[in-house]
Design a protein around this motif. Structure first.
Motif, PDB file in Angstrom:
ATOM      1  N   PRO A  50       0.809  -1.225   0.000  1.00 20.14           N
ATOM      2  CA  PRO A  50       0.000   0.000   0.000  1.00 20.14           C
ATOM      3  C   PRO A  50       0.840   1.271   0.000  1.00 20.14           C
ATOM      4  CG  PRO A  50      -0.906  -1.587   1.542  1.00 20.14           C
ATOM      5  CD  PRO A  50       0.406  -2.133   1.092  1.00 20.14           C
ATOM      6  N   GLY A  51       1.970   1.248   0.717  1.00 20.24           N
ATOM      7  CA  GLY A  51       2.839   2.419   0.739  1.00 20.24           C
ATOM      8  C   GLY A  51       3.431   2.707  -0.624  1.00 20.24           C
ATOM      9  N   ARG A 105       0.796   4.182  -2.994  1.00 18.69           N
ATOM     10  CA  ARG A 105       0.472   5.580  -2.734  1.00 18.69           C
ATOM     11  C   ARG A 105       1.530   6.544  -3.247  1.00 18.69           C
ATOM     12  NH1 ARG A 105      -1.609   3.488   2.281  1.00 18.69           N
ATOM     13  NH2 ARG A 105       0.432   3.787   3.251  1.00 18.69           N
ATOM     14  N   ARG A 164       5.592   3.291  -8.659  1.00 22.78           N
ATOM     15  CA  ARG A 164       4.668   2.181  -8.910  1.00 22.78           C
ATOM     16  C   ARG A 164       5.098   1.395 -10.144  1.00 22.78           C
ATOM     17  NH1 ARG A 164       0.545   5.953  -7.491  1.00 22.78           N
ATOM     18  NH2 ARG A 164       0.046   6.314  -9.693  1.00 22.78           N
ATOM     19  N   HIS A 206       2.817  13.318   2.176  1.00 27.09           N
ATOM     20  CA  HIS A 206       1.365  13.172   2.200  1.00 27.09           C
ATOM     21  C   HIS A 206       0.904  11.964   1.381  1.00 27.09           C
ATOM     22  CE1 HIS A 206       1.530  17.260   3.846  1.00 27.09           C
ATOM     23  NE2 HIS A 206       0.279  17.062   4.249  1.00 27.09           N
ATOM     24  N   GLN A 207       1.533  11.726   0.219  1.00 32.35           N
ATOM     25  CA  GLN A 207       1.140  10.582  -0.607  1.00 32.35           C
ATOM     26  C   GLN A 207       1.373   9.268   0.111  1.00 32.35           C
ATOM     27  OE1 GLN A 207       3.356  11.014  -4.263  1.00 32.35           O
ATOM     28  NE2 GLN A 207       1.628  11.915  -5.341  1.00 32.35           N
ATOM     29  N   ALA A 208       2.450   9.178   0.870  1.00 34.30           N
ATOM     30  CA  ALA A 208       2.805   7.929   1.546  1.00 34.30           C
ATOM     31  C   ALA A 208       2.128   7.776   2.904  1.00 34.30           C
ATOM     32  CB  ALA A 208       4.324   7.854   1.717  1.00 34.30           C
ATOM     33  N   ASN A 209       1.228   8.716   3.241  1.00 30.40           N
ATOM     34  CA  ASN A 209       0.531   8.671   4.531  1.00 30.40           C
ATOM     35  C   ASN A 209       1.468   8.806   5.712  1.00 30.40           C
ATOM     36  OD1 ASN A 209      -2.104   8.653   3.766  1.00 30.40           O
ATOM     37  ND2 ASN A 209      -2.503   6.508   4.246  1.00 30.40           N
TER      38      ASN A 209
END
Length: 562
Positions: free
Chosen positions: A377-378, A381, A387, A529-532
């Protein structure tokens, strides 16, 4: 040549075992190491056999690798608690080498890889393995885990097949065609073994589930002989006694054809052993010596073929087990090797009754644990580039060839680095607003409280540079209760950099400290922010400037004091 050798600092190759014995090794240390060594030796027993079988060799090949390779890694390596032996990462590449060049080709590849590792250790070039981005490492482990699990379907279902294709798609097609030959006793035994492996540690944490499953499966096959395929019915059992030493046949005409495979084995061994040693460092608070570690791995891979073994590397799961069992020095690794040897000497006749279905269940769990699925999931994101790199690496590992995946992965790493660095360049006009804004980022204009420590990261924080944060913070003692990491001069960050920050955040939290980030530019802020990462430490703890971070630090200090 003489000048080159004189410039080498061979003192950095000093084994950690010598340091331990020099610093004072007590009877209490020996007791702890014996207990840990016995524990990890029992854990390694089914794994070593399973890896040997899954690689296309024999169970004793895996056991001899764990004994001789594990012993040498502990004697010569650079980690206090590293456990060496066969691992799942090599299953696919070893099987493909055997399919193309036979056992003699595998022994040559292993020795050549060992020589490469020794060269990396002596020259100091082994640290270059850190220049592999995290998405590529995750892609490798995801792909290898899928391949390992796919090789065990035959034994898990008890399928009747003349041969199992080496290619993934052809193998899955062959399984589908053989599905009518499924044997329910094998399926039942696989299911029960999985339940035991996963359930026993939850009920009795200090008891290895794989050992309980191995004992129970062996007892079942002895009580009901012929019901499922066993080690004895396929391989004729395991030889009892010491392994036979013999120098493998070396053919000069195969050096160049085998060189790509040898480079792949050397790279995988270096990456996995140093990664395992790093995991051990985080668990113990120690710092391993990467040069000595690669030397130990290299010598082990050069000598293991003399007993018919397969490639050696640091085993993350067994190393973690060793630490949790109380190991304090490489002596525990020596005890682990002696434990396996004692089992072979005493209990080899019983090994012929071990069911293949139980070993398949062991490898299913290994594949699941090594897959790093929680990292996916990381990666998803992150940006399109990360990706794409991750997906390409998985696809090549599963559907093409691991050697190709490594070669393309390294090429992608170089391109990704160039791309990241190119993103950091900017040209702008200095305005009065820019100068005024800069005041809130200036440390010279701030009053830093005595309970605050400030770290700064300067330049691109990408794969290949992130280890500098670990080195700067390996000892947390000098750091105050609130740590501010200043990102004003960080021009870019990638997944590896984010992972390094997450690791630091977890370490600081475990020590009772607070982490604040401040001053991130556009690209790093977007990645956080994208990687939470915001949720990892809290949105209030990521601030726009050092001025804001110091205000937040005062608030935290006031809340703590109250």
């Amino acid at each position: 040549m003489g000048t080159f050798l004189s410039d080498l600092d061979l003192s950095r190759l000093r084994p950690r075992l010598l340091d331990v014995l020099r610093d004072g090794y007590s009877a209490g240390h020996l007791t702890s190491d014996i207990v840990a060594g016995l524990t990890v030796g029992l854990v390694a027993l089914p794994l070593a056999m399973a890896f040997g079988i899954a690689s296309g060799t024999t169970p004793e090949a895996g056991l001899y690798t764990a004994i001789v390779g594990g012993f040498l890694v502990s004697v010569l390596g650079g980690s206090r608690v590293q456990i060496g032996g066969p691992t799942g990462a090599f299953v696919v590449i070893v099987a493909s080498i055997i399919a193309e060049h036979g056992i003699s080709g595998l022994l040559m590849v292993t020795m050549m890889a060992g020589a490469i590792l020794v060269g990396l250790a002596v020259t100091g070039l082994g640290t270059a393995v850190k220049f592999i981005p995290r998405p590529i490492l995750i892609g490798f482990t995801n792909g290898i885990a899928i391949l390992i699990a796919s090789t065990q379907i035959k034994d898990a279902l008890g399928l009747t097949m003349a041969t199992v294709p080496s290619e993934f798609l052809a193998r899955m097609e062959a399984y589908w065609q053989a599905l009518p030959t499924t044997q329910m006793p094998a399926v039942a035994l696989t299911a029960v073994s999985l339940a035991v492996i996963l359930g026993v540690p939850k009920l009795i944490p200090r008891v290895p589930g794989a050992i309980v499953a191995l004992i129970a499966g062996t007892a079942a096959s002895m009580l009901m002989p012929g019901l499922v395929e066993t080690v004895g019915s396929r391989f004729g059992g395991i030889p009892s006694g010491l392994p036979t030493f013999a120098l493998p046949q070396f053919r000069a005409d195969l050096i160049l054809p085998l060189l790509p495979a040898a480079l792949t084995v050397a790279l995988l061994s270096a990456v996995e052993s140093l990664l395992s040693a790093t995991v051990a460092d985080r668990m113990t608070g120690e710092i391993h010596n990467p040069h000595a570690e690669l030397l130990g791995q290299g010598v082990a891979n050069m000598l293991v073929p003399m007993v018919g073994g397969i490639p050696v590397t640091g085993a993350i799961a067994r190393t973690a087990t060793n630490v949790r069992a109380g190991a304090v020095s490489p002596v525990s690794g020596l005890v682990h090797a002696v434990t396996l040897l004692a089992v072979i000497m005493v209990a080899a006749p019983l090994a012929r009754h071990i069911p293949m279905a139980t070993l398949a269940a062991v490898l299913f769990v290994v594949a699941w644990n090594m897959g790093e699925w929680f990292e996916i999931p990381g990666v998803v994101r992150l940006g399109k580039t990360d990706r794409a790199v991750w997906l390409v690496t998985i696809a090549l590992t599963v559907f093409a060839d691991l050697t190709v995946a490594v070669e393309v992965g390294m090429a992608l790493a170089a391109l990704l680095y160039v791309y990241r660095v190119s993103e950091t360049s900017s040209v702008s006009i200095v305005t009065p607003e820019y100068i005024l804004e800069g005041e809130q980022h200036s440390l010279q204009l701030q009053d830093v409280p005595p309970y605050v420590s400030i770290l700064r990261i300067h330049g691109p924080f990408l794969f290949g540079t992130t280890d500098k944060l670990g080195l700067a913070t390996r000892d947390l003692t000098p750091l105050k209760s609130i740590v501010i990491v200043r990102l004003r001069n960080m021009t870019a960050i990638d997944a590896t950099g984010l992972y390094a920050l997450e690791t630091l955040a977890d370490r600081l939290k475990a020590s009772g400290r607070h982490l604040l980030l401040c001053g991130a530019h556009d690209q790093p802020a977007k990645m956080l922010h994208q990687a939470n990462f915001v949720h990892h430490i809290g949105a209030d703890n990521i601030t726009p400037s050092v001025q804001h971070a110091l205000r937040r630090a005062r608030d935290i200090h006031a809340e703590t004091a109250a």
